[in-house]
Design a protein around this motif. Structure first.
Motif, PDB file in Angstrom:
ATOM      1  N   THR A 126       0.841  -1.201   0.000  1.00 44.42           N
ATOM      2  CA  THR A 126       0.000   0.000   0.000  1.00 44.42           C
ATOM      3  C   THR A 126       0.871   1.244   0.000  1.00 44.42           C
ATOM      4  O   THR A 126       1.802   1.366   0.814  1.00 44.42           O
ATOM      5  CB  THR A 126      -0.929   0.018   1.227  1.00 44.42           C
ATOM      6  OG1 THR A 126      -1.777  -1.128   1.190  1.00 44.42           O
ATOM      7  CG2 THR A 126      -1.791   1.276   1.230  1.00 44.42           C
ATOM      8  N   HIS A 127       0.577   2.151  -0.922  1.00 45.66           N
ATOM      9  CA  HIS A 127       1.254   3.449  -0.974  1.00 45.66           C
ATOM     10  C   HIS A 127       0.270   4.530  -0.553  1.00 45.66           C
ATOM     11  O   HIS A 127      -0.859   4.571  -1.049  1.00 45.66           O
ATOM     12  CB  HIS A 127       1.763   3.732  -2.393  1.00 45.66           C
ATOM     13  CG  HIS A 127       2.283   5.127  -2.564  1.00 45.66           C
ATOM     14  ND1 HIS A 127       3.497   5.536  -2.057  1.00 45.66           N
ATOM     15  CD2 HIS A 127       1.731   6.221  -3.172  1.00 45.66           C
ATOM     16  CE1 HIS A 127       3.689   6.809  -2.349  1.00 45.66           C
ATOM     17  NE2 HIS A 127       2.634   7.243  -3.015  1.00 45.66           N
ATOM     18  N   ARG A 128       0.695   5.392   0.348  1.00 47.59           N
ATOM     19  CA  ARG A 128      -0.153   6.486   0.809  1.00 47.59           C
ATOM     20  C   ARG A 128       0.442   7.823   0.386  1.00 47.59           C
ATOM     21  O   ARG A 128       1.643   8.035   0.524  1.00 47.59           O
ATOM     22  CB  ARG A 128      -0.322   6.438   2.333  1.00 47.59           C
ATOM     23  CG  ARG A 128      -0.971   5.142   2.800  1.00 47.59           C
ATOM     24  CD  ARG A 128      -1.124   5.089   4.318  1.00 47.59           C
ATOM     25  NE  ARG A 128      -1.663   3.785   4.711  1.00 47.59           N
ATOM     26  CZ  ARG A 128      -2.955   3.500   4.764  1.00 47.59           C
ATOM     27  NH1 ARG A 128      -3.841   4.442   4.452  1.00 47.59           N
ATOM     28  NH2 ARG A 128      -3.361   2.292   5.121  1.00 47.59           N
ATOM     29  N   GLY A 129      -0.408   8.693  -0.137  1.00 46.14           N
ATOM     30  CA  GLY A 129       0.054  10.000  -0.586  1.00 46.14           C
ATOM     31  C   GLY A 129       0.012  10.130  -2.088  1.00 46.14           C
ATOM     32  O   GLY A 129      -0.553   9.274  -2.795  1.00 46.14           O
ATOM     33  N   SER A 172       7.337   5.258  -6.500  1.00 41.82           N
ATOM     34  CA  SER A 172       8.444   4.348  -6.825  1.00 41.82           C
ATOM     35  C   SER A 172       9.002   3.685  -5.569  1.00 41.82           C
ATOM     36  O   SER A 172       9.614   2.611  -5.647  1.00 41.82           O
ATOM     37  CB  SER A 172       9.559   5.091  -7.561  1.00 41.82           C
ATOM     38  OG  SER A 172      10.059   6.157  -6.772  1.00 41.82           O
ATOM     39  N   ASN A 173       8.786   4.310  -4.391  1.00 41.45           N
ATOM     40  CA  ASN A 173       9.208   3.660  -3.150  1.00 41.45           C
ATOM     41  C   ASN A 173       8.496   2.324  -2.984  1.00 41.45           C
ATOM     42  O   ASN A 173       9.077   1.344  -2.508  1.00 41.45           O
ATOM     43  CB  ASN A 173       8.904   4.561  -1.953  1.00 41.45           C
ATOM     44  CG  ASN A 173       9.715   5.840  -1.973  1.00 41.45           C
ATOM     45  OD1 ASN A 173      10.751   5.914  -2.627  1.00 41.45           O
ATOM     46  ND2 ASN A 173       9.249   6.854  -1.267  1.00 41.45           N
ATOM     47  N   ALA A 174       7.222   2.294  -3.367  1.00 48.67           N
ATOM     48  CA  ALA A 174       6.450   1.059  -3.257  1.00 48.67           C
ATOM     49  C   ALA A 174       6.955   0.005  -4.239  1.00 48.67           C
ATOM     50  O   ALA A 174       7.080  -1.177  -3.892  1.00 48.67           O
ATOM     51  CB  ALA A 174       4.969   1.336  -3.499  1.00 48.67           C
ATOM     52  N   THR A 202      -3.149   3.950  -2.570  1.00 45.69           N
ATOM     53  CA  THR A 202      -2.979   3.151  -3.782  1.00 45.69           C
ATOM     54  C   THR A 202      -2.404   1.793  -3.413  1.00 45.69           C
ATOM     55  O   THR A 202      -1.392   1.707  -2.708  1.00 45.69           O
ATOM     56  CB  THR A 202      -2.014   3.848  -4.767  1.00 45.69           C
ATOM     57  OG1 THR A 202      -2.481   5.170  -5.040  1.00 45.69           O
ATOM     58  CG2 THR A 202      -1.918   3.072  -6.074  1.00 45.69           C
ATOM     59  N   GLU A 203      -3.054   0.721  -3.878  1.00 46.52           N
ATOM     60  CA  GLU A 203      -2.491  -0.616  -3.734  1.00 46.52           C
ATOM     61  C   GLU A 203      -1.720  -0.962  -4.992  1.00 46.52           C
ATOM     62  O   GLU A 203      -2.267  -0.977  -6.093  1.00 46.52           O
ATOM     63  CB  GLU A 203      -3.623  -1.634  -3.507  1.00 46.52           C
ATOM     64  CG  GLU A 203      -4.338  -1.435  -2.173  1.00 46.52           C
ATOM     65  CD  GLU A 203      -5.476  -2.408  -1.984  1.00 46.52           C
ATOM     66  OE1 GLU A 203      -6.038  -2.404  -0.864  1.00 46.52           O
ATOM     67  OE2 GLU A 203      -5.810  -3.147  -2.922  1.00 46.52           O
ATOM     68  N   VAL A 204      -0.423  -1.216  -4.836  1.00 41.06           N
ATOM     69  CA  VAL A 204       0.460  -1.529  -5.953  1.00 41.06           C
ATOM     70  C   VAL A 204       0.627  -3.048  -6.007  1.00 41.06           C
ATOM     71  O   VAL A 204       1.017  -3.675  -5.018  1.00 41.06           O
ATOM     72  CB  VAL A 204       1.824  -0.838  -5.774  1.00 41.06           C
ATOM     73  CG1 VAL A 204       2.713  -1.098  -6.993  1.00 41.06           C
ATOM     74  CG2 VAL A 204       1.641   0.662  -5.552  1.00 41.06           C
ATOM     75  N   ASN A 205       0.315  -3.636  -7.167  1.00 44.26           N
ATOM     76  CA  ASN A 205       0.265  -5.093  -7.326  1.00 44.26           C
ATOM     77  C   ASN A 205       1.189  -5.572  -8.435  1.00 44.26           C
ATOM     78  O   ASN A 205       1.257  -4.955  -9.509  1.00 44.26           O
ATOM     79  CB  ASN A 205      -1.148  -5.538  -7.667  1.00 44.26           C
ATOM     80  CG  ASN A 205      -2.169  -5.166  -6.604  1.00 44.26           C
ATOM     81  OD1 ASN A 205      -2.464  -5.932  -5.721  1.00 44.26           O
ATOM     82  ND2 ASN A 205      -2.700  -3.937  -6.692  1.00 44.26           N
TER      83      ASN A 205
END
Length: 281
Positions: free
Chosen positions: A225-228, A234-236, A274-277
């Motif tokens: 999960t990415h917040r913001g 790209s950290n995610a 945002t959920e990054v998959n």
């Protein structure tokens, strides 16, 4: 032509470079630079002393150069614009294009400012947690296209909003809450990015305007999960990439984002989720 001849021809005395500098609001050093670059050539240069002298009429040209410089115009653009003062409509059009480029530069600087602040805020933040799950099959209304860059994804969402504004053949009540985007390029790209946006939809639809119904299969994915906002997403992906590689897994399909809370629902980027998959095997 001598200084006296120029004075008789113009009906006024010539100004020394120091006087001209004072009246024009441009340093002597820059006046010499503008002379070397062909922007503002003195009316007279003494062949023995190299003293430069200017006519009073040249103060207007100097003022235009100073104003264009202060408006963010470089030497090449100033050289392009100076002749256009004789063609006001052409000058207005060219200045409008320059103003648009400044707006783009301001937006880029603001993005850099936000990124610097987010980097500082993240110094003490823990690494994002990565999990593994089965992402269920889903029927989607889908638009796939190659766009200029990743931020241009917004253009596709604009097209979806336009479609829903005239819902002939689309039933807005049949959309679910699942909203996402899929990215097809094997590598990160600076331009010409192939992507698709989609929403889960169980209603009728006949393909049009690039939209179609696409059944997304059930997939095993690594996700985080990415917040913001998206400046630091790209950290995610870094976290996911390390997690997948450390476990000897491989990517088996196109990565995709699920916008749990996104720009379409929340104006404050700090509240986006945002959920990054990444599909894996």
């Amino acid at each position: 032509m001598s200084d006296a001849s120029i004075s008789r021809a113009t009906g006024s005395r010539l100004l020394s470079i120091g006087e001209f500098s004072r009246y024009a609001g441009i340093s002597v050093r820059m006046l010499r630079h503008y002379d070397e670059r062909g922007l503002l050539t003195p009316a007279s240069v003494d062949p023995f002393t190299a003293y430069r002298r200017y006519t009073p009429d040249q103060l207007r040209v100097a003022g235009r150069i100073r104003t264009l410089r202060d408006a963010g115009c470089g030497i090449a653009l100033i050289a392009e614009l100076l002749p256009l003062f004789a063609a006001p409509e052409a000058l207005r059009e060219r200045l409008a294009r320059h103003a648009a480029s400044l707006e783009a530069a301001v937006a880029e600087l603001e993005a850099q400012r936000r990124l610097a602040l987010s980097l500082a805020d993240a110094l003490d933040a823990p690494w994002a947690e990565v999990g593994e799950r089965i992402f269920p099959a889903v029927r989607t209304l889908w638009l796939r296209r190659t766009v200029a860059c990743y931020p241009a994804e917004g253009e596709l969402w604009d097209d979806l909003r336009d479609l829903l504004a005239h819902p002939d053949g689309v039933d807005p009540a049949r959309f679910g809450d699942l909203v996402g985007a899929t990215y097809f390029d094997e590598e990160f790209r600076d331009d010409d990015v192939e992507m698709a946006i989609w929403r889960d939809y169980d209603g009728p639809f006949t393909a049009r305007d690039g939209f179609e119904i696409v059944e997304l299969p059930e997939q095993r994915v690594a996700w985080t999960t990415h917040r913001g906002d998206f400046d630091t997403i790209s950290n995610a992906t870094e976290t996911l990439g390390a997690w997948i590689a450390e476990r000897g897994l491989t990517r088996t399909g196109a990565p995709f984002n699920v916008y749990v809370v996104g720009p379409g629902r929340e104006h404050d980027p700090a509240k986006w989720i945002t959920e990054v998959n990444v599909p894996i095997a």
